[in-house]
Write an enzyme that holds these catalytic residues in place. Structure first.
Site, PDB file in Angstrom:
ATOM      1  N   GLU A 189     -20.318  -5.291 -30.747  1.00  0.00           N
ATOM      2  CA  GLU A 189     -20.184  -4.350 -31.860  1.00  0.00           C
ATOM      3  C   GLU A 189     -19.451  -5.130 -32.947  1.00  0.00           C
ATOM      4  O   GLU A 189     -18.251  -5.358 -32.867  1.00  0.00           O
ATOM      5  CB  GLU A 189     -19.370  -3.121 -31.447  1.00  0.00           C
ATOM      6  CG  GLU A 189     -20.095  -2.194 -30.493  1.00  0.00           C
ATOM      7  CD  GLU A 189     -21.100  -1.259 -31.189  1.00  0.00           C
ATOM      8  OE1 GLU A 189     -21.391  -1.476 -32.392  1.00  0.00           O
ATOM      9  OE2 GLU A 189     -21.578  -0.328 -30.522  1.00  0.00           O
ATOM     10  N   GLU A 195     -27.653   0.388 -39.557  1.00  0.00           N
ATOM     11  CA  GLU A 195     -27.309  -0.503 -38.454  1.00  0.00           C
ATOM     12  C   GLU A 195     -28.528  -1.282 -37.972  1.00  0.00           C
ATOM     13  O   GLU A 195     -28.427  -2.478 -37.668  1.00  0.00           O
ATOM     14  CB  GLU A 195     -26.714   0.312 -37.290  1.00  0.00           C
ATOM     15  CG  GLU A 195     -26.305  -0.564 -36.110  1.00  0.00           C
ATOM     16  CD  GLU A 195     -25.877   0.240 -34.895  1.00  0.00           C
ATOM     17  OE1 GLU A 195     -25.820   1.483 -34.985  1.00  0.00           O
ATOM     18  OE2 GLU A 195     -25.609  -0.384 -33.850  1.00  0.00           O
ATOM     19  N   HIS A 212     -24.941  -5.049 -32.322  1.00  0.00           N
ATOM     20  CA  HIS A 212     -24.794  -3.704 -32.894  1.00  0.00           C
ATOM     21  C   HIS A 212     -23.662  -3.703 -33.920  1.00  0.00           C
ATOM     22  O   HIS A 212     -22.939  -4.694 -34.085  1.00  0.00           O
ATOM     23  CB  HIS A 212     -24.422  -2.702 -31.790  1.00  0.00           C
ATOM     24  CG  HIS A 212     -25.551  -2.349 -30.878  1.00  0.00           C
ATOM     25  ND1 HIS A 212     -26.198  -1.151 -30.918  1.00  0.00           N
ATOM     26  CD2 HIS A 212     -26.153  -3.081 -29.889  1.00  0.00           C
ATOM     27  CE1 HIS A 212     -27.167  -1.123 -29.998  1.00  0.00           C
ATOM     28  NE2 HIS A 212     -27.146  -2.288 -29.366  1.00  0.00           N
ATOM     29  N   HIS A 216     -31.310  -0.754 -31.816  1.00  0.00           N
ATOM     30  CA  HIS A 216     -32.079   0.277 -32.546  1.00  0.00           C
ATOM     31  C   HIS A 216     -33.372  -0.302 -33.144  1.00  0.00           C
ATOM     32  O   HIS A 216     -33.781  -1.409 -32.788  1.00  0.00           O
ATOM     33  CB  HIS A 216     -31.172   0.945 -33.587  1.00  0.00           C
ATOM     34  CG  HIS A 216     -29.810   1.270 -33.032  1.00  0.00           C
ATOM     35  ND1 HIS A 216     -29.575   2.340 -32.202  1.00  0.00           N
ATOM     36  CD2 HIS A 216     -28.625   0.598 -33.127  1.00  0.00           C
ATOM     37  CE1 HIS A 216     -28.292   2.336 -31.834  1.00  0.00           C
ATOM     38  NE2 HIS A 216     -27.690   1.288 -32.379  1.00  0.00           N
TER      39      HIS A 216
END
Ligand code: ZN
Length: 295
Positions: free
Chosen positions: A260, A129, A184, A91
């Site tokens: 993750e 995030e 992430h 992101h």
């Protein structure tokens, strides 16, 4: 976060390898600060005479005694030369205010398209995030750089837009990366959902997505586990998750995984993800995994 729905986008954008240089260093102690360096020749000094005059050696008998009584120096195993790691912080901080740019469709591999990028998730307290992935990526970069590894980030800061997922993959390909690691954190609202997992492309679309990517996924998983992080109880198995829907992995021609780190909606993990100490732990764990892969 990366759900199989449209919620997840592994973003992209071309960032020159020099971008990593623009990011402020994070205080990693250089290896040359070791006491051993003081008795070694100074490689940058053109004249050995000058070197000797700066640091005259002790008499032979003293030299022998000193070297034998010197305390052992714990040197980490050298990383083979020429290794390049591309780190992809998921992101970006400007995505939320640029919906038209990040919602446009881009190639996602396997004949599909996806949105360029997404905003990512947050903790219930609002820690984002994108800020987490940026912070951890910089920490990993600094840890790897201190070991002599060349590191390229897919974005230069946490205030831009994108890059799109296909461009993030292209960066790893262009750099001929030894390993590509996307970072992430998830945002599952399922009750009790927690733990980390490492995603890799499956079925593999090229040789790099086969055994090398699976091996990279395993060593990063092992690094996380060795640091005390628990594997996901809601995605994948044994901390690993084969995926066919992640553009960054589908489009990679280099060994590539996506970590993750935890579930930002889980209260316990959110506390760790939100703290600098916690992020350093994540960074160290991921770094240890990458170093194991680099050989
Ligand atoms: Zn994400």
């Amino acid at each position: 976060m990366l759900t199989r729905s449209a919620a997840y986008r592994w973003g992209i954008m071309a960032v020159a390898s020099t971008l990593a240089v623009l990011v402020p260093a994070c205080g990693q102690a250089p290896v040359s600060g070791s006491p051993v360096a003081a008795v070694l020749p100074v490689s940058g000094v053109p004249s050995t005479t000058t070197t000797t005059s700066v640091a005259p050696p002790p008499p032979p008998s003293t030299t022998s005694s000193a070297s034998s009584s010197k305390p052992p120096v714990t040197q980490a195993k050298p990383v083979p030369a020429g290794r390049v790691v591309v780190l992809d912080p998921g992101h970006n901080g400007g995505n939320g205010s640029h919906p038209a740019e990040i919602n446009r469709q881009v190639p996602a591999g396997r004949g599909k398209t996806k949105a360029c990028n997404t905003t990512g998730t947050t903790t219930n307290a609002g820690y984002s995030e994108h800020a987490f992935t940026w912070d951890v990526s910089v920490r990993v970069r600094d840890l790897l750089s201190a070991r002599g590894v060349r590191v390229v980030l897919t974005r230069p800061n946490d205030s831009g837009v994108g890059p799109c997922v296909n461009e993030r993959a292209a960066i790893g390909n262009r750099e001929n990366a030894t390993a590509v690691v996307s970072i992430h954190a998830d945002g599952s609202t399922s009750a009790g959902a927690h733990g980390f997992h490492v995603a890799y492309s499956s079925p593999a679309l090229n040789a790099a997505q086969g055994e090398p990517s699976l091996r990279l996924a395993r060593v990063v998983r092992d690094g996380m586990r060795a640091a005390g992080f628990v594997t996901s109880n809601y995605i994948g198995s044994d901390g690993l998750s084969p995926r066919n829907d992640l553009a960054g992995l589908n489009l990679s021609e280099r060994p590539s995984v996506l970590v993750e780190c935890g579930n930002m909606r889980d209260a316990t993990e959110a506390a760790t993800l939100s703290s600098a100490d916690g992020r350093q732990r994540y960074a160290k764990a991921i770094t240890d995994g990458i170093l194991a892969y680099l050989g």
